[in-house]
Design a protein around this motif. Structure first.
Motif, PDB file in Angstrom:
ATOM      1  N   GLY A 123       0.791  -1.227   0.000  1.00 40.38           N
ATOM      2  CA  GLY A 123       0.000   0.000   0.000  1.00 40.38           C
ATOM      3  C   GLY A 123       0.819   1.271   0.000  1.00 40.38           C
ATOM      4  N   ALA A 124       2.067   1.199  -0.437  1.00 44.99           N
ATOM      5  CA  ALA A 124       2.931   2.385  -0.433  1.00 44.99           C
ATOM      6  C   ALA A 124       2.290   3.530  -1.215  1.00 44.99           C
ATOM      7  CB  ALA A 124       4.295   2.047  -1.028  1.00 44.99           C
ATOM      8  N   GLU A 125       2.461   4.727  -0.702  1.00 43.53           N
ATOM      9  CA  GLU A 125       2.001   5.942  -1.386  1.00 43.53           C
ATOM     10  C   GLU A 125       3.123   6.438  -2.283  1.00 43.53           C
ATOM     11  OE1 GLU A 125       0.120   9.597   0.733  1.00 43.53           O
ATOM     12  OE2 GLU A 125       2.248  10.077   0.397  1.00 43.53           O
ATOM     13  N   VAL A 126       2.818   6.604  -3.579  1.00 46.26           N
ATOM     14  CA  VAL A 126       3.827   7.058  -4.549  1.00 46.26           C
ATOM     15  C   VAL A 126       3.261   8.272  -5.267  1.00 46.26           C
ATOM     16  CG1 VAL A 126       5.271   6.465  -6.519  1.00 46.26           C
ATOM     17  CG2 VAL A 126       4.655   4.689  -4.848  1.00 46.26           C
ATOM     18  N   THR A 127       3.862   9.423  -5.032  1.00 41.06           N
ATOM     19  CA  THR A 127       3.345  10.708  -5.509  1.00 41.06           C
ATOM     20  C   THR A 127       4.327  11.372  -6.450  1.00 41.06           C
ATOM     21  OG1 THR A 127       2.247  11.050  -3.365  1.00 41.06           O
ATOM     22  CG2 THR A 127       2.512  12.992  -4.766  1.00 41.06           C
ATOM     23  N   THR A 128       3.804  12.078  -7.440  1.00 39.06           N
ATOM     24  CA  THR A 128       4.627  13.031  -8.176  1.00 39.06           C
ATOM     25  C   THR A 128       3.939  14.379  -8.213  1.00 39.06           C
ATOM     26  OG1 THR A 128       5.881  13.501 -10.190  1.00 39.06           O
ATOM     27  CG2 THR A 128       3.695  12.544 -10.485  1.00 39.06           C
ATOM     28  N   GLU A 129       4.744  15.427  -8.105  1.00 35.20           N
ATOM     29  CA  GLU A 129       4.247  16.767  -8.409  1.00 35.20           C
ATOM     30  C   GLU A 129       4.200  16.920  -9.919  1.00 35.20           C
ATOM     31  OE1 GLU A 129       5.843  19.285  -4.560  1.00 35.20           O
ATOM     32  OE2 GLU A 129       7.076  19.249  -6.359  1.00 35.20           O
ATOM     33  N   ALA A 130       3.336  17.811 -10.396  1.00 34.95           N
ATOM     34  CA  ALA A 130       3.222  18.052 -11.832  1.00 34.95           C
ATOM     35  C   ALA A 130       2.659  19.441 -12.068  1.00 34.95           C
ATOM     36  CB  ALA A 130       2.316  17.015 -12.488  1.00 34.95           C
ATOM     37  N   ASN A 131       3.152  20.100 -13.094  1.00 32.14           N
ATOM     38  CA  ASN A 131       2.497  21.303 -13.572  1.00 32.14           C
ATOM     39  C   ASN A 131       1.353  20.889 -14.490  1.00 32.14           C
ATOM     40  OD1 ASN A 131       4.227  22.948 -12.205  1.00 32.14           O
ATOM     41  ND2 ASN A 131       5.323  23.700 -14.004  1.00 32.14           N
ATOM     42  N   PRO A 132       0.245  21.615 -14.466  1.00 34.72           N
ATOM     43  CA  PRO A 132      -0.886  21.217 -15.302  1.00 34.72           C
ATOM     44  C   PRO A 132      -0.569  21.167 -16.791  1.00 34.72           C
ATOM     45  CG  PRO A 132      -1.588  22.785 -13.638  1.00 34.72           C
ATOM     46  CD  PRO A 132      -0.092  22.748 -13.582  1.00 34.72           C
ATOM     47  N   ASP A 133       0.424  21.943 -17.232  1.00 32.34           N
ATOM     48  CA  ASP A 133       0.740  21.953 -18.668  1.00 32.34           C
ATOM     49  C   ASP A 133       1.867  20.996 -19.021  1.00 32.34           C
ATOM     50  OD1 ASP A 133       2.767  23.339 -17.453  1.00 32.34           O
ATOM     51  OD2 ASP A 133       2.592  25.146 -18.679  1.00 32.34           O
ATOM     52  N   SER A 134       2.288  20.133 -18.066  1.00 31.65           N
ATOM     53  CA  SER A 134       3.418  19.248 -18.337  1.00 31.65           C
ATOM     54  C   SER A 134       3.016  17.782 -18.484  1.00 31.65           C
ATOM     55  CB  SER A 134       4.468  19.368 -17.217  1.00 31.65           C
ATOM     56  OG  SER A 134       3.958  18.889 -15.989  1.00 31.65           O
ATOM     57  N   VAL A 135       1.720  17.496 -18.454  1.00 33.11           N
ATOM     58  CA  VAL A 135       1.262  16.105 -18.581  1.00 33.11           C
ATOM     59  C   VAL A 135       0.083  16.030 -19.545  1.00 33.11           C
ATOM     60  CG1 VAL A 135       2.015  15.425 -16.262  1.00 33.11           C
ATOM     61  CG2 VAL A 135      -0.306  16.318 -16.598  1.00 33.11           C
ATOM     62  N   ASP A 136      -0.105  14.840 -20.092  1.00 32.35           N
ATOM     63  CA  ASP A 136      -1.310  14.549 -20.853  1.00 32.35           C
ATOM     64  C   ASP A 136      -1.870  13.216 -20.359  1.00 32.35           C
ATOM     65  OD1 ASP A 136       0.336  12.590 -21.979  1.00 32.35           O
ATOM     66  OD2 ASP A 136       0.645  13.697 -23.849  1.00 32.35           O
ATOM     67  N   ARG A 137      -2.945  12.766 -20.984  1.00 31.54           N
ATOM     68  CA  ARG A 137      -3.597  11.537 -20.538  1.00 31.54           C
ATOM     69  C   ARG A 137      -2.645  10.340 -20.584  1.00 31.54           C
ATOM     70  NH1 ARG A 137      -9.056  10.152 -20.704  1.00 31.54           N
ATOM     71  NH2 ARG A 137      -9.528  11.910 -22.109  1.00 31.54           N
ATOM     72  N   GLU A 138      -1.887  10.224 -21.667  1.00 29.74           N
ATOM     73  CA  GLU A 138      -0.985   9.087 -21.828  1.00 29.74           C
ATOM     74  C   GLU A 138       0.086   9.086 -20.746  1.00 29.74           C
ATOM     75  OE1 GLU A 138       1.933   7.075 -25.235  1.00 29.74           O
ATOM     76  OE2 GLU A 138       0.991   9.040 -25.584  1.00 29.74           O
ATOM     77  N   TYR A 139       0.600  10.255 -20.424  1.00 30.06           N
ATOM     78  CA  TYR A 139       1.639  10.370 -19.397  1.00 30.06           C
ATOM     79  C   TYR A 139       1.112   9.854 -18.058  1.00 30.06           C
ATOM     80  CZ  TYR A 139       5.736  12.506 -17.119  1.00 30.06           C
ATOM     81  OH  TYR A 139       6.914  12.710 -16.428  1.00 30.06           O
ATOM     82  N   LEU A 140      -0.066  10.309 -17.667  1.00 34.70           N
ATOM     83  CA  LEU A 140      -0.629   9.910 -16.385  1.00 34.70           C
ATOM     84  C   LEU A 140      -0.981   8.426 -16.365  1.00 34.70           C
ATOM     85  CD1 LEU A 140      -2.829  13.075 -15.815  1.00 34.70           C
ATOM     86  CD2 LEU A 140      -0.761  12.464 -14.551  1.00 34.70           C
ATOM     87  N   ASP A 141      -1.460   7.909 -17.477  1.00 32.04           N
ATOM     88  CA  ASP A 141      -1.735   6.472 -17.569  1.00 32.04           C
ATOM     89  C   ASP A 141      -0.456   5.663 -17.349  1.00 32.04           C
ATOM     90  OD1 ASP A 141      -4.440   6.808 -18.040  1.00 32.04           O
ATOM     91  OD2 ASP A 141      -4.273   6.611 -20.220  1.00 32.04           O
ATOM     92  N   SER A 142       0.655   6.139 -17.928  1.00 32.09           N
ATOM     93  CA  SER A 142       1.920   5.432 -17.786  1.00 32.09           C
ATOM     94  C   SER A 142       2.379   5.393 -16.331  1.00 32.09           C
ATOM     95  CB  SER A 142       3.006   6.086 -18.645  1.00 32.09           C
ATOM     96  OG  SER A 142       2.687   6.002 -20.013  1.00 32.09           O
ATOM     97  N   LEU A 143       2.223   6.509 -15.625  1.00 27.31           N
ATOM     98  CA  LEU A 143       2.607   6.544 -14.218  1.00 27.31           C
ATOM     99  C   LEU A 143       1.749   5.592 -13.389  1.00 27.31           C
ATOM    100  CD1 LEU A 143       3.234  10.351 -13.528  1.00 27.31           C
ATOM    101  CD2 LEU A 143       4.870   8.600 -14.229  1.00 27.31           C
TER     102      LEU A 143
END
Length: 408
Positions: A123-143
């Motif tokens: 159940g480890a929590e794994v977080t990334t910060e992100a700017n709203p203009d630095s990701v798209d749907r595919e990027y978030l799916d990959s993470l």
């Protein structure tokens, strides 16, 4: 430019820790922070250890993940050789800078290195910060597919004029889109806001809060703008080009945030943080406030294990030179004495809603409880039950509360 590193003892090139670092390690959680020190532009208020393309002195962003992985692997060896009990990472946090300036596969490789080296707790929590203009749907799916569980978007404001003063580059209308993509990927969502920007009115702030709440994130952070020496914003204020920050106005903005967030079902659990429930509090940040152990990876990153604190060289080129040579990138470190650890325990523990046990305080701190209740700085119900928990007024005056809880 980022502020200077603190002064302390030199750190050994092999990074080995004193035996005291391993004492009672089983009683503490272990987390990993990975600093990604790159930004497209430097915001005028920012004092973080970040670098734009023109400030890298020949270092390539494309090489960074491999360099960070070298430090992760070395960290595993150092803890083992120092006799510190091995523990799986309960939390992993990618911060910056803008971690999502790197390709998603780079963040995934770094996470995989953490898992190979230390393991991930169930159940480890794994977080990334992100700017709203630095990701798209595919990027978030990959993470999400790689094991990330949470994303924290730097929204800051929903008012274009305020964003312009902060020199933030994203379009506030993109916030609903990235939140939707993160939700569809199965990620928990946090939105980070800043209040007290010069020229920001109460209605501006209300607009930002309502826009954030409308997205129904799991977590919202609201940080007061602090003008740091050496930043562009500090110079603009000094020259009279921008109005200075008004602390009384900031207090009004904080009170509005607490009111609207409470009405929307968000409960405060740390002075600047609210969540829908305990399951969505930032476990990584709570580990800092509870003085747990963490290893900080990357230029300028800070670490803490068993009362030993150290920090890495700041510039990415110096960092690369150290890790590629097989040396610890630590620039300095200190072993905290009992008095300093107690100050930090009270300072950090008083900021969170679980508070501090009255009986854990020194006699001077226990004697101050009645006065703090009378001054409406701590909750009397909790105090009578044996815990120090700040009221709204107490959160606004948290530093003053700490001074009264600590012995002279």
């Amino acid at each position: 430019m980022p502020s200077a590193l603190p002064l302390a003892d030199p750190a050994p090139l092999d990074g080995l820790l004193p035996a005291s670092a391993g004492l009672d390690a089983a009683s503490r959680d272990f987390g990993v922070y990975l600093h990604v020190p790159f930004c497209r532009v430097r915001c005028g208020y920012c004092d973080f250890n970040t670098y734009t393309a023109t400030e890298l002195r020949g270092v390539k962003q494309s090489d960074y993940a491999s360099q960070a992985i070298l430090e992760v692997e070395a960290g595993g060896r150092i803890l083992a050789d120092s006799g510190v009990l091995p523990r799986a990472a309960a939390t992993v946090f990618f911060g910056g800078g803008t971690p999502t300036l790197l390709p998603a596969e780079n963040l995934v490789r770094m996470l995989q290195a953490v898992e190979r080296t230390w393991g991930l707790a169930p159940g480890a929590e794994v977080t990334t910060e992100a700017n709203p203009d630095s990701v798209d749907r595919e990027y978030l799916d990959s993470l999400a597919a790689a094991g990330f569980t949470r994303v924290s978007f730097g929204m800051q404001s929903a008012v274009p004029r305020v964003l312009a003063t902060l020199e933030r580059t994203h379009d506030p209308e993109r916030i609903p889109l990235v939140v939707q993509w993160a939700r569809e990927a199965g990620l928990d969502v946090s939105l980070d806001l800043i209040y007290g920007t010069p020229g920001e009115s109460l209605e501006d702030w209300r607009t930002s809060l309502e826009h954030a709440i409308a997205q129904r994130p799991d977590h919202i952070s609201a940080y007061s703008l602090i003008v740091e020496d050496g930043t562009k914003l500090a110079r603009q204020i000094r020259r009279g080009e921008v109005a200075p920050v008004d602390e009384d106005h900031q207090a009004d903005l904080y009170e509005l945030a607490d009111e609207l967030l409470d009405q929307a079902g968000y409960g405060w659990y740390e002075v600047s943080n609210w969540a829908t429930d305990a399951a969505h509090e930032s476990r990584h940040n709570l580990a800092y406030w509870r003085s747990q152990d963490w290893w900080g990876i990357g230029p300028g990153a800070h670490s803490h294990v068993g009362g030993v604190r150290w920090w890495n060289v700041k510039h990415p080129s110096a960092y690369a030179d150290r890790v590629l040579a097989g040396h610890s990138p630590a620039a300095g470190r200190e072993t905290l004495d009992d008095a300093t650890r107690e100050v930090e325990r009270v300072l950090l523990g008083s900021r969170i809603r679980e508070g501090l046990a009255v009986e854990s305080l020194a006699p001077a701190g226990r004697a101050a409880v009645a006065g703090l209740i009378a001054d409406e700085l701590i909750d009397p119900r909790h105090a009578f039950a044996g815990r120090i928990v700040l009221t709204l007024r107490g959160r606004l005056l948290a530093d003053a509360v700490v001074r009264r809880l600590l012995p002279d």
